[in-house]
Design an enzyme around this catalytic site. Structure first.
Site, PDB file in Angstrom:
ATOM      1  N   ASN A   1       0.838  -1.197   0.000  1.00 54.95           N
ATOM      2  CA  ASN A   1       0.000   0.000   0.000  1.00 54.95           C
ATOM      3  C   ASN A   1       0.881   1.257   0.000  1.00 54.95           C
ATOM      4  O   ASN A   1       0.787   2.119   0.875  1.00 54.95           O
ATOM      5  CB  ASN A   1      -0.942   0.001   1.207  1.00 54.95           C
ATOM      6  CG  ASN A   1      -2.217   0.788   0.927  1.00 54.95           C
ATOM      7  OD1 ASN A   1      -2.335   1.474  -0.092  1.00 54.95           O
ATOM      8  ND2 ASN A   1      -3.171   0.709   1.838  1.00 54.95           N
TER       9      ASN A   1
ATOM     10  N   HIS B   1      -8.546   3.506   8.450  1.00 52.87           N
ATOM     11  CA  HIS B   1      -9.110   2.232   7.993  1.00 52.87           C
ATOM     12  C   HIS B   1     -10.523   2.003   8.530  1.00 52.87           C
ATOM     13  O   HIS B   1     -11.334   1.370   7.865  1.00 52.87           O
ATOM     14  CB  HIS B   1      -8.210   1.063   8.401  1.00 52.87           C
ATOM     15  CG  HIS B   1      -7.052   0.840   7.492  1.00 52.87           C
ATOM     16  ND1 HIS B   1      -5.826   1.452   7.669  1.00 52.87           N
ATOM     17  CD2 HIS B   1      -6.924   0.088   6.366  1.00 52.87           C
ATOM     18  CE1 HIS B   1      -4.999   1.068   6.712  1.00 52.87           C
ATOM     19  NE2 HIS B   1      -5.637   0.242   5.908  1.00 52.87           N
TER      20      HIS B   1
END
Length: 422
Positions: free
Chosen positions: A318, A349
Protein backbone atom coordinates in the site's frame (compact mmCIF):
# COMPACT_ATOMS: atom_id res chain seq x y z
CA UNK A 1 -17.88 -7.24 -6.41
CA UNK A 2 -19.33 -7.52 -9.90
CA UNK A 3 -20.00 -3.78 -10.03
CA UNK A 4 -16.46 -3.08 -8.85
CA UNK A 5 -14.82 -5.28 -11.49
CA UNK A 6 -17.19 -4.03 -14.21
CA UNK A 7 -16.42 -0.40 -13.34
CA UNK A 8 -12.69 -0.96 -13.35
CA UNK A 9 -12.75 -2.83 -16.66
CA UNK A 10 -14.91 -0.09 -18.18
CA UNK A 11 -12.51 2.47 -16.71
CA UNK A 12 -9.64 0.63 -18.40
CA UNK A 13 -11.34 0.94 -21.79
CA UNK A 14 -12.24 4.56 -21.07
CA UNK A 15 -8.62 5.23 -20.13
CA UNK A 16 -7.33 3.97 -23.48
CA UNK A 17 -9.92 6.12 -25.26
CA UNK A 18 -9.04 9.09 -23.05
CA UNK A 19 -5.35 8.82 -23.98
CA UNK A 20 -5.92 8.30 -27.71
CA UNK A 21 -8.87 10.60 -28.41
CA UNK A 22 -8.58 13.17 -25.64
CA UNK A 23 -4.82 13.33 -25.33
CA UNK A 24 -3.16 16.71 -24.72
CA UNK A 25 -2.63 17.10 -28.46
CA UNK A 26 -6.31 16.55 -29.26
CA UNK A 27 -8.20 18.30 -26.45
CA UNK A 28 -7.73 21.23 -24.10
CA UNK A 29 -7.04 20.82 -20.40
CA UNK A 30 -10.59 21.97 -19.58
CA UNK A 31 -12.12 19.28 -21.81
CA UNK A 32 -9.89 16.60 -20.25
CA UNK A 33 -10.88 17.76 -16.77
CA UNK A 34 -14.58 17.68 -17.65
CA UNK A 35 -14.56 14.20 -19.16
CA UNK A 36 -12.39 12.75 -16.36
CA UNK A 37 -14.81 14.18 -13.76
CA UNK A 38 -18.05 13.16 -15.48
CA UNK A 39 -16.83 9.60 -16.02
CA UNK A 40 -15.76 9.43 -12.37
CA UNK A 41 -19.14 10.64 -11.11
CA UNK A 42 -20.92 8.12 -13.35
CA UNK A 43 -18.77 5.23 -12.10
CA UNK A 44 -19.36 6.23 -8.47
CA UNK A 45 -23.15 6.36 -8.93
CA UNK A 46 -23.19 3.10 -10.90
CA UNK A 47 -21.08 1.25 -8.35
CA UNK A 48 -22.46 2.62 -5.07
CA UNK A 49 -25.89 4.03 -5.88
CA UNK A 50 -27.21 6.65 -3.50
CA UNK A 51 -24.33 5.99 -1.09
CA UNK A 52 -22.15 7.92 -3.55
CA UNK A 53 -23.75 11.12 -2.20
CA UNK A 54 -21.29 10.84 0.71
CA UNK A 55 -18.40 11.32 -1.71
CA UNK A 56 -19.90 14.45 -3.23
CA UNK A 57 -20.89 15.94 0.15
CA UNK A 58 -17.35 15.54 1.51
CA UNK A 59 -15.80 16.96 -1.64
CA UNK A 60 -17.99 20.09 -1.62
CA UNK A 61 -17.60 20.64 2.13
CA UNK A 62 -13.85 20.71 1.77
CA UNK A 63 -13.98 22.89 -1.32
CA UNK A 64 -15.68 25.46 0.88
CA UNK A 65 -12.96 25.05 3.53
CA UNK A 66 -10.23 25.39 0.92
CA UNK A 67 -11.64 28.74 -0.26
CA UNK A 68 -12.79 30.17 3.07
CA UNK A 69 -10.25 28.98 5.64
CA UNK A 70 -7.07 30.90 6.38
CA UNK A 71 -3.96 29.38 4.84
CA UNK A 72 -2.22 28.79 8.22
CA UNK A 73 -5.17 26.59 9.27
CA UNK A 74 -6.40 25.15 5.98
CA UNK A 75 -4.64 21.81 6.46
CA UNK A 76 -5.96 21.47 10.02
CA UNK A 77 -9.59 22.23 9.14
CA UNK A 78 -9.50 20.00 6.06
CA UNK A 79 -7.97 17.15 8.05
CA UNK A 80 -10.51 17.36 10.90
CA UNK A 81 -13.52 17.59 8.57
CA UNK A 82 -12.38 14.87 6.15
CA UNK A 83 -11.28 12.40 8.83
CA UNK A 84 -14.31 13.24 10.96
CA UNK A 85 -16.76 12.60 8.14
CA UNK A 86 -14.96 9.39 7.19
CA UNK A 87 -15.05 8.19 10.81
CA UNK A 88 -18.78 8.92 11.09
CA UNK A 89 -19.36 6.84 7.97
CA UNK A 90 -17.25 4.02 9.42
CA UNK A 91 -19.32 4.14 12.63
CA UNK A 92 -22.58 4.00 10.68
CA UNK A 93 -21.37 0.90 8.87
CA UNK A 94 -20.79 -0.88 12.18
CA UNK A 95 -24.44 -0.45 13.14
CA UNK A 96 -25.79 -1.15 9.67
CA UNK A 97 -23.75 -4.25 8.88
CA UNK A 98 -23.21 -5.57 12.42
CA UNK A 99 -19.50 -6.35 12.06
CA UNK A 100 -20.00 -7.58 8.52
CA UNK A 101 -17.84 -5.79 5.98
CA UNK A 102 -18.75 -5.53 2.33
CA UNK A 103 -15.94 -6.36 -0.07
CA UNK A 104 -16.89 -3.25 -2.00
CA UNK A 105 -18.65 -0.35 -0.30
CA UNK A 106 -18.66 3.42 -0.45
CA UNK A 107 -16.13 3.78 2.37
CA UNK A 108 -13.33 2.65 0.04
CA UNK A 109 -13.64 5.62 -2.35
CA UNK A 110 -14.30 7.87 0.64
CA UNK A 111 -10.97 6.80 2.13
CA UNK A 112 -9.16 7.66 -1.12
CA UNK A 113 -10.89 11.05 -1.34
CA UNK A 114 -9.93 11.75 2.28
CA UNK A 115 -6.31 11.09 1.37
CA UNK A 116 -6.50 13.46 -1.59
CA UNK A 117 -8.28 16.23 0.34
CA UNK A 118 -5.73 16.20 3.16
CA UNK A 119 -2.79 15.86 0.74
CA UNK A 120 -3.90 18.89 -1.27
CA UNK A 121 -4.62 20.93 1.88
CA UNK A 122 -1.14 20.23 3.28
CA UNK A 123 0.56 21.00 -0.03
CA UNK A 124 -1.46 24.20 -0.41
CA UNK A 125 -0.44 25.19 3.12
CA UNK A 126 3.20 24.49 2.21
CA UNK A 127 3.00 26.48 -1.01
CA UNK A 128 1.28 29.61 0.28
CA UNK A 129 1.63 29.59 4.06
CA UNK A 130 5.26 28.58 4.58
CA UNK A 131 8.66 29.81 3.44
CA UNK A 132 10.68 27.62 1.07
CA UNK A 133 13.51 27.23 3.61
CA UNK A 134 11.04 25.72 6.10
CA UNK A 135 10.19 22.87 3.74
CA UNK A 136 11.91 19.60 2.99
CA UNK A 137 13.02 18.98 -0.59
CA UNK A 138 9.94 16.84 -1.25
CA UNK A 139 7.54 19.34 0.33
CA UNK A 140 9.09 22.11 -1.76
CA UNK A 141 8.70 20.07 -4.95
CA UNK A 142 5.05 19.23 -4.27
CA UNK A 143 3.96 22.57 -2.80
CA UNK A 144 0.88 24.11 -4.48
CA UNK A 145 1.21 27.88 -4.98
CA UNK A 146 -2.38 28.78 -5.91
CA UNK A 147 -5.83 27.51 -4.94
CA UNK A 148 -7.26 25.23 -7.65
CA UNK A 149 -10.40 26.14 -9.58
CA UNK A 150 -13.60 24.18 -8.93
CA UNK A 151 -13.10 22.15 -12.12
CA UNK A 152 -9.50 21.29 -11.27
CA UNK A 153 -10.52 20.39 -7.72
CA UNK A 154 -13.36 18.10 -8.81
CA UNK A 155 -11.22 16.49 -11.48
CA UNK A 156 -8.42 15.74 -9.03
CA UNK A 157 -10.77 14.20 -6.45
CA UNK A 158 -13.38 12.49 -8.63
CA UNK A 159 -11.59 11.47 -11.85
CA UNK A 160 -12.61 8.08 -13.22
CA UNK A 161 -9.08 6.66 -13.06
CA UNK A 162 -8.89 6.65 -9.27
CA UNK A 163 -12.37 7.18 -7.79
CA UNK A 164 -13.13 3.47 -7.34
CA UNK A 165 -9.85 2.04 -6.02
CA UNK A 166 -7.34 4.89 -5.99
CA UNK A 167 -4.51 5.36 -5.68
CA UNK A 168 -3.97 8.78 -4.14
CA UNK A 169 -1.66 10.97 -6.21
CA UNK A 170 -0.16 14.39 -5.73
CA UNK A 171 -2.10 17.37 -7.06
CA UNK A 172 0.80 18.80 -9.06
CA UNK A 173 1.47 15.45 -10.74
CA UNK A 174 -2.20 15.11 -11.70
CA UNK A 175 -2.44 18.64 -13.14
CA UNK A 176 0.79 18.06 -15.10
CA UNK A 177 -0.79 14.90 -16.54
CA UNK A 178 -3.99 16.69 -17.58
CA UNK A 179 -2.02 19.54 -19.15
CA UNK A 180 0.26 17.15 -21.04
CA UNK A 181 3.46 18.00 -19.10
CA UNK A 182 3.60 14.82 -17.01
CA UNK A 183 5.84 12.63 -19.21
CA UNK A 184 7.81 15.55 -20.63
CA UNK A 185 8.87 16.73 -17.16
CA UNK A 186 10.24 13.29 -16.29
CA UNK A 187 12.06 12.90 -19.60
CA UNK A 188 13.87 16.22 -19.13
CA UNK A 189 15.61 14.72 -16.09
CA UNK A 190 17.70 12.55 -18.47
CA UNK A 191 20.46 13.71 -20.85
CA UNK A 192 19.17 12.07 -24.01
CA UNK A 193 21.93 13.42 -26.25
CA UNK A 194 24.46 11.34 -24.32
CA UNK A 195 22.28 8.32 -25.07
CA UNK A 196 22.32 9.07 -28.81
CA UNK A 197 18.82 10.57 -29.12
CA UNK A 198 18.24 13.62 -31.33
CA UNK A 199 14.94 14.39 -29.60
CA UNK A 200 12.93 13.26 -26.60
CA UNK A 201 11.48 9.73 -26.91
CA UNK A 202 7.77 9.06 -26.67
CA UNK A 203 7.28 6.31 -24.06
CA UNK A 204 4.16 4.19 -24.44
CA UNK A 205 2.37 2.70 -21.41
CA UNK A 206 1.01 -0.26 -23.39
CA UNK A 207 3.71 -2.71 -22.29
CA UNK A 208 3.33 -1.71 -18.63
CA UNK A 209 -0.46 -2.03 -18.86
CA UNK A 210 -0.26 -5.51 -20.41
CA UNK A 211 2.21 -6.66 -17.75
CA UNK A 212 0.00 -5.38 -14.93
CA UNK A 213 -3.09 -6.97 -16.47
CA UNK A 214 -1.27 -10.31 -16.43
CA UNK A 215 -0.60 -9.82 -12.71
CA UNK A 216 -4.27 -9.03 -12.10
CA UNK A 217 -5.31 -12.18 -13.96
CA UNK A 218 -2.98 -14.37 -11.91
CA UNK A 219 -4.13 -12.63 -8.72
CA UNK A 220 -7.77 -13.23 -9.63
CA UNK A 221 -7.14 -16.94 -10.20
CA UNK A 222 -5.30 -17.21 -6.87
CA UNK A 223 -8.10 -15.35 -5.11
CA UNK A 224 -10.76 -17.68 -6.51
CA UNK A 225 -8.79 -20.77 -5.54
CA UNK A 226 -6.59 -20.08 -2.49
CA UNK A 227 -8.68 -17.56 -0.58
CA UNK A 228 -11.80 -19.72 -0.56
CA UNK A 229 -9.90 -22.84 0.49
CA UNK A 230 -7.83 -21.27 3.28
CA UNK A 231 -10.17 -19.11 5.39
CA UNK A 232 -8.49 -17.11 8.11
CA UNK A 233 -11.19 -18.10 10.62
CA UNK A 234 -9.83 -21.66 10.63
CA UNK A 235 -6.83 -20.54 12.72
CA UNK A 236 -9.16 -20.05 15.73
CA UNK A 237 -11.23 -23.18 15.15
CA UNK A 238 -11.34 -25.24 18.35
CA UNK A 239 -10.65 -28.54 16.63
CA UNK A 240 -7.68 -27.03 14.76
CA UNK A 241 -6.22 -25.58 17.95
CA UNK A 242 -6.60 -28.86 19.85
CA UNK A 243 -5.02 -31.09 17.19
CA UNK A 244 -2.12 -29.00 15.88
CA UNK A 245 1.24 -28.07 17.36
CA UNK A 246 2.40 -24.50 17.81
CA UNK A 247 4.73 -24.67 14.79
CA UNK A 248 1.92 -26.07 12.64
CA UNK A 249 -0.30 -23.17 13.68
CA UNK A 250 2.41 -20.72 12.65
CA UNK A 251 2.77 -22.49 9.32
CA UNK A 252 -0.94 -22.34 8.66
CA UNK A 253 -1.04 -18.70 9.74
CA UNK A 254 1.52 -17.92 7.03
CA UNK A 255 -0.51 -19.85 4.45
CA UNK A 256 -3.83 -18.09 5.23
CA UNK A 257 -2.12 -14.71 5.23
CA UNK A 258 -0.67 -15.46 1.79
CA UNK A 259 -4.12 -16.55 0.63
CA UNK A 260 -5.61 -13.22 1.74
CA UNK A 261 -3.21 -11.13 -0.36
CA UNK A 262 -4.38 -11.80 -3.97
CA UNK A 263 -7.51 -9.64 -3.67
CA UNK A 264 -5.33 -6.66 -2.76
CA UNK A 265 -2.86 -7.49 -5.53
CA UNK A 266 -5.77 -7.67 -7.97
CA UNK A 267 -7.49 -4.42 -6.99
CA UNK A 268 -4.36 -2.28 -6.65
CA UNK A 269 -2.61 -3.55 -9.77
CA UNK A 270 -5.76 -3.11 -11.87
CA UNK A 271 -6.15 0.45 -10.57
CA UNK A 272 -2.52 1.13 -11.47
CA UNK A 273 -3.11 -0.26 -14.98
CA UNK A 274 -6.14 2.02 -15.45
CA UNK A 275 -4.06 5.10 -14.69
CA UNK A 276 -1.24 3.93 -16.95
CA UNK A 277 -3.68 3.25 -19.79
CA UNK A 278 -4.73 6.90 -19.61
CA UNK A 279 -1.08 7.94 -19.83
CA UNK A 280 -0.67 8.72 -16.14
CA UNK A 281 1.96 7.17 -13.89
CA UNK A 282 5.21 7.65 -15.80
CA UNK A 283 8.03 7.91 -13.26
CA UNK A 284 11.12 8.26 -15.44
CA UNK A 285 13.92 6.05 -16.73
CA UNK A 286 15.85 3.51 -14.69
CA UNK A 287 19.62 2.90 -14.83
CA UNK A 288 19.15 0.42 -17.68
CA UNK A 289 17.28 2.96 -19.80
CA UNK A 290 13.90 1.26 -19.29
CA UNK A 291 10.82 3.48 -19.07
CA UNK A 292 9.14 3.08 -15.69
CA UNK A 293 5.39 3.42 -15.12
CA UNK A 294 5.27 2.97 -11.36
CA UNK A 295 4.65 6.51 -10.08
CA UNK A 296 1.23 5.41 -8.76
CA UNK A 297 2.00 1.76 -8.01
CA UNK A 298 0.59 0.64 -4.67
CA UNK A 299 2.75 -2.42 -4.16
CA UNK A 300 5.95 -4.19 -5.15
CA UNK A 301 5.11 -7.87 -4.90
CA UNK A 302 8.68 -9.15 -5.12
CA UNK A 303 9.89 -6.84 -2.33
CA UNK A 304 6.88 -7.80 -0.19
CA UNK A 305 7.44 -11.52 -0.47
CA UNK A 306 11.21 -11.25 0.05
CA UNK A 307 11.17 -8.54 2.74
CA UNK A 308 13.77 -9.08 5.46
CA UNK A 309 12.56 -6.25 7.69
CA UNK A 310 9.21 -4.92 8.87
CA UNK A 311 10.13 -1.51 7.43
CA UNK A 312 10.84 -2.99 3.99
CA UNK A 313 7.52 -4.83 4.06
CA UNK A 314 5.52 -1.72 4.98
CA UNK A 315 7.30 0.43 2.38
CA UNK A 316 6.25 -1.94 -0.40
CA UNK A 317 2.68 -2.62 0.75
CA UNK A 318 0.00 0.00 0.00
CA UNK A 319 2.79 2.35 -1.08
CA UNK A 320 0.65 5.40 -1.81
CA UNK A 321 -1.10 5.19 1.56
CA UNK A 322 2.28 4.93 3.28
CA UNK A 323 3.40 8.02 1.34
CA UNK A 324 0.21 9.85 2.39
CA UNK A 325 0.76 8.96 6.05
CA UNK A 326 4.32 10.23 5.85
CA UNK A 327 3.34 13.53 4.18
CA UNK A 328 0.36 14.47 6.33
CA UNK A 329 1.39 12.93 9.66
CA UNK A 330 4.92 11.59 10.13
CA UNK A 331 6.69 14.63 8.64
CA UNK A 332 4.43 17.06 10.53
CA UNK A 333 3.93 15.36 13.90
CA UNK A 334 5.35 17.46 16.76
CA UNK A 335 6.10 14.36 18.84
CA UNK A 336 6.00 10.53 18.65
CA UNK A 337 5.69 10.48 14.83
CA UNK A 338 5.79 6.66 14.56
CA UNK A 339 3.01 6.11 17.10
CA UNK A 340 0.82 8.91 15.72
CA UNK A 341 1.24 7.61 12.17
CA UNK A 342 0.11 4.10 13.12
CA UNK A 343 -2.85 5.50 15.06
CA UNK A 344 -3.89 7.64 12.08
CA UNK A 345 -3.62 4.60 9.83
CA UNK A 346 -5.94 2.65 12.14
CA UNK A 347 -8.45 5.51 12.32
CA UNK A 348 -8.38 5.94 8.53
CA UNK A 349 -9.11 2.23 7.99
CA UNK A 350 -12.14 2.28 10.30
CA UNK A 351 -13.30 1.61 13.84
CA UNK A 352 -13.24 -2.17 13.95
CA UNK A 353 -11.21 -3.19 17.04
CA UNK A 354 -9.08 -5.50 14.93
CA UNK A 355 -7.60 -2.52 13.11
CA UNK A 356 -6.38 -1.04 16.39
CA UNK A 357 -4.94 -4.34 17.56
CA UNK A 358 -3.03 -4.51 14.28
CA UNK A 359 -1.67 -0.98 14.16
CA UNK A 360 -0.83 -0.73 17.86
CA UNK A 361 1.04 -4.01 17.52
CA UNK A 362 2.71 -2.50 14.45
CA UNK A 363 4.20 0.24 16.62
CA UNK A 364 5.86 -2.32 18.90
CA UNK A 365 7.05 -4.49 16.01
CA UNK A 366 8.53 -1.46 14.23
CA UNK A 367 10.42 -0.27 17.30
CA UNK A 368 11.64 -3.80 18.09
CA UNK A 369 12.77 -4.44 14.51
CA UNK A 370 14.57 -1.09 14.41
CA UNK A 371 16.39 -1.87 17.67
CA UNK A 372 17.43 -5.36 16.54
CA UNK A 373 18.69 -4.08 13.18
CA UNK A 374 20.68 -1.23 14.73
CA UNK A 375 22.27 -3.42 17.38
CA UNK A 376 22.77 -6.77 15.63
CA UNK A 377 22.97 -6.42 11.86
CA UNK A 378 26.57 -5.18 11.69
CA UNK A 379 27.81 -8.44 13.29
CA UNK A 380 26.60 -10.40 10.23
CA UNK A 381 28.16 -8.31 7.47
CA UNK A 382 31.70 -9.70 7.81
CA UNK A 383 31.17 -12.64 5.44
CA UNK A 384 28.75 -13.79 2.77
CA UNK A 385 27.58 -16.95 4.64
CA UNK A 386 26.80 -14.89 7.74
CA UNK A 387 24.90 -12.32 5.70
CA UNK A 388 22.89 -15.06 3.93
CA UNK A 389 22.04 -16.68 7.27
CA UNK A 390 21.00 -13.29 8.66
CA UNK A 391 18.78 -12.63 5.64
CA UNK A 392 17.10 -16.04 5.87
CA UNK A 393 16.35 -15.66 9.57
CA UNK A 394 15.14 -12.06 9.27
CA UNK A 395 12.96 -13.03 6.28
CA UNK A 396 11.24 -15.77 8.30
CA UNK A 397 10.84 -13.56 11.37
CA UNK A 398 9.53 -10.64 9.30
CA UNK A 399 6.97 -12.74 7.44
CA UNK A 400 5.67 -14.34 10.66
CA UNK A 401 5.65 -10.99 12.47
CA UNK A 402 3.53 -9.55 9.66
CA UNK A 403 1.16 -12.53 9.83
CA UNK A 404 0.81 -12.13 13.59
CA UNK A 405 0.27 -8.39 13.25
CA UNK A 406 -2.34 -8.42 10.48
CA UNK A 407 -4.46 -11.38 11.65
CA UNK A 408 -6.70 -9.13 13.83
CA UNK A 409 -7.07 -6.79 10.84
CA UNK A 410 -8.78 -9.62 8.96
CA UNK A 411 -10.83 -10.95 11.91
CA UNK A 412 -12.04 -7.44 12.91
CA UNK A 413 -13.67 -8.25 16.27
CA UNK A 414 -12.27 -8.51 19.81
CA UNK A 415 -13.28 -12.09 20.68
CA UNK A 416 -11.59 -13.90 17.75
CA UNK A 417 -8.52 -11.66 18.14
CA UNK A 418 -8.09 -12.59 21.81
CA UNK A 419 -8.60 -16.23 20.96
CA UNK A 420 -5.95 -15.91 18.25
CA UNK A 421 -3.50 -14.30 20.67
CA UNK A 422 -4.09 -17.08 23.20
Amino acid sequence: QINFVACQLFALLAAFWFRVCLGPGHASSAVRHVFATLFGIYFAVFCFGWYSIHLFVLVMMNYGIMNMASIPNIHRYSFVVAMGYLTLCHISRIYIFQYGILTTDFSGPLMIITQKITTLACQLHDGIGRQAEELTAEQNRLAVKTRPSLLEYLSYLLNFMSIIAGPCSNYKDYIAFIEGRHVHMKLLEVNWKQKGYDRLPDPSPTGAVMYKLCITLVSLVLFLTLTKNFPVTYIIDNEFLEKTSFLSRLGYLYVVTQAAKPKYYFAWTLADAVNNAAGYGFSGVDERGVFRWDLLSNLNIWNIETATSFKMYIENWNIQTAAWLKRVCYDRAPWYPTALTFILSALWHGIYPGYYFTFLTGILITLAARAVRNNCRHYFLASVPLKVAYDVVTWAVTQLAVCYTVAPFVMLAVEPTIKFYE
